[in-house]
Design an enzyme around this catalytic site. Structure first.
Site, PDB file in Angstrom:
ATOM      1  N   GLY A  38      40.514 134.194  67.756  1.00 13.68           N
ATOM      2  CA  GLY A  38      39.264 134.954  67.723  1.00 13.68           C
ATOM      3  C   GLY A  38      39.328 136.382  68.227  1.00 13.68           C
ATOM      4  CG  ASP A  63      36.161 134.996  69.991  1.00 17.20           C
ATOM      5  OD1 ASP A  63      36.054 134.406  71.081  1.00 17.20           O
ATOM      6  OD2 ASP A  63      36.367 134.385  68.929  1.00 17.20           O
ATOM      7  CG  ASP A 101      28.804 129.057  73.022  1.00 18.98           C
ATOM      8  OD1 ASP A 101      27.624 129.191  73.364  1.00 18.98           O
ATOM      9  OD2 ASP A 101      29.169 128.189  72.200  1.00 18.98           O
ATOM     10  CB  VAL A 151      27.915 135.676  65.349  1.00 17.53           C
ATOM     11  CG1 VAL A 151      26.443 135.964  65.606  1.00 17.53           C
ATOM     12  CG2 VAL A 151      28.664 135.514  66.670  1.00 17.53           C
ATOM     13  CG  ASP A 184      36.986 130.614  62.894  1.00 15.11           C
ATOM     14  OD1 ASP A 184      36.680 130.760  64.096  1.00 15.11           O
ATOM     15  OD2 ASP A 184      37.392 129.526  62.438  1.00 15.11           O
ATOM     16  NE  ARG A 196      40.256 133.154  62.541  1.00 12.73           N
ATOM     17  CZ  ARG A 196      39.795 132.547  63.638  1.00 12.73           C
ATOM     18  NH1 ARG A 196      39.100 133.232  64.508  1.00 12.73           N
ATOM     19  NH2 ARG A 196      40.037 131.271  63.850  1.00 12.73           N
TER      20      ARG A 196
HETATM   21  P1  5GP Z   1      33.022 128.521  75.127  1.00 11.08           P
HETATM   22  O1  5GP Z   1      34.235 127.816  75.620  1.00 11.08           O
HETATM   23  O2  5GP Z   1      32.566 129.682  75.974  1.00 11.08           O
HETATM   24  O3  5GP Z   1      31.911 127.568  74.791  1.00 11.08           O
HETATM   25  O4  5GP Z   1      33.350 129.080  73.697  1.00 11.08           O
HETATM   26  C1  5GP Z   1      34.173 130.096  73.491  1.00 11.08           C
HETATM   27  C2  5GP Z   1      34.860 129.960  72.155  1.00 11.08           C
HETATM   28  O5  5GP Z   1      34.056 129.277  71.197  1.00 11.08           O
HETATM   29  C3  5GP Z   1      35.092 131.315  71.582  1.00 11.08           C
HETATM   30  O6  5GP Z   1      36.379 131.763  71.919  1.00 11.08           O
HETATM   31  C4  5GP Z   1      34.951 131.097  70.098  1.00 11.08           C
HETATM   32  O7  5GP Z   1      36.182 130.722  69.548  1.00 11.08           O
HETATM   33  C5  5GP Z   1      34.018 129.937  69.966  1.00 11.08           C
HETATM   34  N1  5GP Z   1      32.634 130.378  69.695  1.00 11.08           N
HETATM   35  C6  5GP Z   1      31.582 130.336  70.542  1.00 11.08           C
HETATM   36  N2  5GP Z   1      30.471 130.821  69.966  1.00 11.08           N
HETATM   37  C7  5GP Z   1      30.828 131.171  68.711  1.00 11.08           C
HETATM   38  C8  5GP Z   1      30.101 131.757  67.613  1.00 11.08           C
HETATM   39  O8  5GP Z   1      28.905 132.066  67.650  1.00 11.08           O
HETATM   40  N3  5GP Z   1      30.826 131.980  66.496  1.00 11.08           N
HETATM   41  C9  5GP Z   1      32.160 131.671  66.381  1.00 11.08           C
HETATM   42  N4  5GP Z   1      32.739 131.947  65.227  1.00 11.08           N
HETATM   43  N5  5GP Z   1      32.866 131.134  67.388  1.00 11.08           N
HETATM   44  C10 5GP Z   1      32.202 130.888  68.547  1.00 11.08           C
HETATM   45 MG    MG Z   2      37.983 131.730  70.181  1.00 10.31          MG
END
Ligand code: 5GP
Ligand code: MG
Length: 184
Positions: free
Chosen positions: A43, A99, A102, A153, A159, A165
């Site tokens: 990402g 990237d 979340d 997004v 992606d 991407r």
């Molecule tokens: P976390 O571990 O903070 O929940 O998520 C982080 C990872 O989830 C990011 O590196 C990304 O790969 C993926 N991710 C989280 N939200 C999104 C989003 O809105 N779109 C996409 N494409 N990937 C996301």
């Molecule tokens: Mg990622």
């Protein structure tokens, strides 16, 4: 705009302007110290390439492949380290690039692992996007490109099932593209 998108959230120009400022912040923060960047694949690939060309510090680039989405649009809650060996980070100032923030699980897991086995001099995180939502794991990136609402997004490195991407902007994917399709 790509037809699978509902709307564009961050245009190419807006990303460029924000990267200039973010790069200046990072450059000032580390002053002349040598920096080791750990970019989380896939990402952060495009973000890292554009950001780091604006950072005139002596720096090394390493990558780590981690995943938590496994093809869906929601974090599975399990963060997989696909490459088990971390680069040698002892005595280094490390900046982890991702990237999007979340649930926070990915960055939390990476930073925890870094401090356990990497023994860096310092470890900070930089994300291009940060969703306004409660985090499942504590995580405070020092550098944030844009805050955004909790929407899925794609583009500019992000992606859905490895697509989109290469879009030069970031946009919200139409829900009908992923509705009905389970993770994987
Ligand atoms: P976390 O571990 O903070 O929940 O998520 C982080 C990872 O989830 C990011 O590196 C990304 O790969 C993926 N991710 C989280 N939200 C999104 C989003 O809105 N779109 C996409 N494409 N990937 C996301
Ligand atoms: Mg990622």
């Amino acid at each position: 705009m790509q037809e699978d998108l509902d709307r564009v959230l961050f245009e190419e120009d807006a990303i460029r302007v924000r990267l200039d400022a973010l790069a200046a912040e990072i450059t000032a923060f580390y002053s002349n110290r040598e920096l080791t960047v750990l970019a989380l694949l896939n990402g952060s690939l495009i973000f890292a390439a554009d950001l780091l060309r604006r950072v005139p510090l002596p720096l090394r680039i390493d990558c780590l492949r981690v995943s938590s989405y496994h093809g869906g649009t929601e974090s599975s809650g399990v963060v997989t380290f696909e490459e088990q060996t971390l680069p040698d980070l002892r005595g280094r100032h490390v900046l982890v690039l991702d990237d999007i923030l979340d649930t926070g699980r990915t960055l939390h897991a990476v930073l925890e692992r870094l401090s356990e086995v990497g023994a860096p001099l310092s470890a900070e995180a930089c994300v291009l996007l940060s969703k306004r939502r409660p985090r499942a794991a504590h995580c405070e990136p020092r550098f944030v490109g844009f805050e955004m609402e909790d929407e899925f997004v794609v583009g500019y490195g992000l992606d859905y099932r490895e697509r989109y991407r290469n879009l030069p902007y970031i946009g919200v994917l139409k829900p009908q593209i992923y509705c009905g399709s389970g993770p994987g």
